[in-house]
Design a protein around this motif. Structure first.
Motif, mmCIF file in Angstrom:
data_model
loop_
_atom_site.group_PDB
_atom_site.id
_atom_site.type_symbol
_atom_site.label_atom_id
_atom_site.label_comp_id
_atom_site.label_asym_id
_atom_site.label_seq_id
_atom_site.Cartn_x
_atom_site.Cartn_y
_atom_site.Cartn_z
ATOM 1 N N ALA A 2 0.843 -1.195 0.000
ATOM 2 C CA ALA A 2 0.000 0.000 0.000
ATOM 3 C C ALA A 2 0.880 1.247 0.000
ATOM 4 C CB ALA A 2 -0.913 -0.001 1.208
ATOM 5 N N GLY A 3 0.500 2.196 -0.817
ATOM 6 C CA GLY A 3 1.283 3.417 -0.968
ATOM 7 C C GLY A 3 2.289 3.350 -2.095
ATOM 8 N N SER A 58 -12.476 7.037 -8.630
ATOM 9 C CA SER A 58 -11.534 6.252 -7.834
ATOM 10 C C SER A 58 -10.087 6.413 -8.311
ATOM 11 C CB SER A 58 -11.915 4.773 -7.871
ATOM 12 O OG SER A 58 -11.897 4.294 -9.204
ATOM 13 N N ARG A 83 -4.606 9.870 -8.510
ATOM 14 C CA ARG A 83 -3.653 8.794 -8.204
ATOM 15 C C ARG A 83 -3.161 8.084 -9.455
ATOM 16 N NH1 ARG A 83 -5.166 4.399 -5.271
ATOM 17 N NH2 ARG A 83 -7.285 4.441 -6.138
ATOM 18 N N SER A 124 0.183 5.757 -5.148
ATOM 19 C CA SER A 124 -0.564 5.732 -3.883
ATOM 20 C C SER A 124 -1.574 4.593 -3.869
ATOM 21 C CB SER A 124 -1.284 7.082 -3.669
ATOM 22 O OG SER A 124 -0.362 8.146 -3.655
ATOM 23 N N LYS A 126 -3.816 1.398 -3.062
ATOM 24 C CA LYS A 126 -4.532 0.952 -1.874
ATOM 25 C C LYS A 126 -4.918 -0.517 -2.038
ATOM 26 C CE LYS A 126 -6.733 5.508 -1.713
ATOM 27 N NZ LYS A 126 -8.040 6.236 -1.722
ATOM 28 N N PRO A 127 -5.124 -1.214 -0.935
ATOM 29 C CA PRO A 127 -5.552 -2.616 -1.047
ATOM 30 C C PRO A 127 -6.805 -2.777 -1.911
ATOM 31 C CG PRO A 127 -4.858 -2.169 1.177
ATOM 32 C CD PRO A 127 -4.842 -0.844 0.457
ATOM 33 N N GLU A 128 -7.687 -1.792 -1.878
ATOM 34 C CA GLU A 128 -8.912 -1.894 -2.682
ATOM 35 C C GLU A 128 -8.659 -1.726 -4.171
ATOM 36 O OE1 GLU A 128 -8.373 0.023 0.010
ATOM 37 O OE2 GLU A 128 -9.398 1.977 -0.188
ATOM 38 N N ASP A 129 -7.437 -1.401 -4.567
ATOM 39 C CA ASP A 129 -7.087 -1.364 -5.983
ATOM 40 C C ASP A 129 -6.738 -2.749 -6.516
ATOM 41 O OD1 ASP A 129 -5.371 1.709 -5.324
ATOM 42 O OD2 ASP A 129 -7.320 1.475 -6.315
ATOM 43 N N SER A 150 -1.634 -4.724 2.340
ATOM 44 C CA SER A 150 -1.768 -3.679 3.376
ATOM 45 C C SER A 150 -0.602 -3.726 4.359
ATOM 46 C CB SER A 150 -3.089 -3.858 4.119
ATOM 47 O OG SER A 150 -3.160 -5.152 4.679
#
Length: 125
Positions: free
Chosen positions: A14-15, A63, A67, A85, A87-90, A125
């Motif tokens: 993440a990130g 979304s 980014r 950037s 995220k786990p949801e990506d 994450s």
């Protein structure tokens, strides 16, 4: 014969960042919109970003705004999706797609005529 070949799959924290590529062949590029979609497990395929090949117009899903960056290299017939950037949801399989026609922006699956095989992006994450 139209071919779209994605590359750039990966596992990132993440990130982190990742760049996907889509090499296209057989298209009438001046008439094309190139798009990126993604599909997470158990979810429907969703629009991420699109670029008009001829004029370079760009459109993002909410979304992706701020980014992700979609771009094209007309000399290499390649479209890119720079993802920052993350995220786990990506986490999803990301698909490249090409669509003909004048409508803009193209955000619906039915507006695209050709699809790549997909490439896995996993964000831990």
């Amino acid at each position: 014969q139209v071919q779209l070949v994605e590359s750039g799959r990966g596992l990132v924290q993440a990130g982190g960042s990742l760049r996907l590529s889509c090499a296209a062949s057989g298209l009438s590029f001046s008439m094309s919109t190139m798009g990126w979609f993604r599909q997470a497990p158990g979810k429907e395929r969703e629009f991420v970003a699109a670029i008009n090949w001829g004029g370079g117009s760009i459109y993002y899903a909410d979304s992706a705004k701020g980014r992700f960056t979609i771009s094209r290299d007309t000399t290499k017939n390649t479209v890119y999706l720079q993802m920052n950037s993350l995220k786990p949801e990506d986490t999803a399989v990301y698909y490249c797609a090409a669509g003909y026609g004048r409508s803009w922006p193209k955000t619906k699956l039915a507006e695209y005529h050709y699809w790549g095989q997909g490439t896995q992006v996993t964000v831990s994450s």
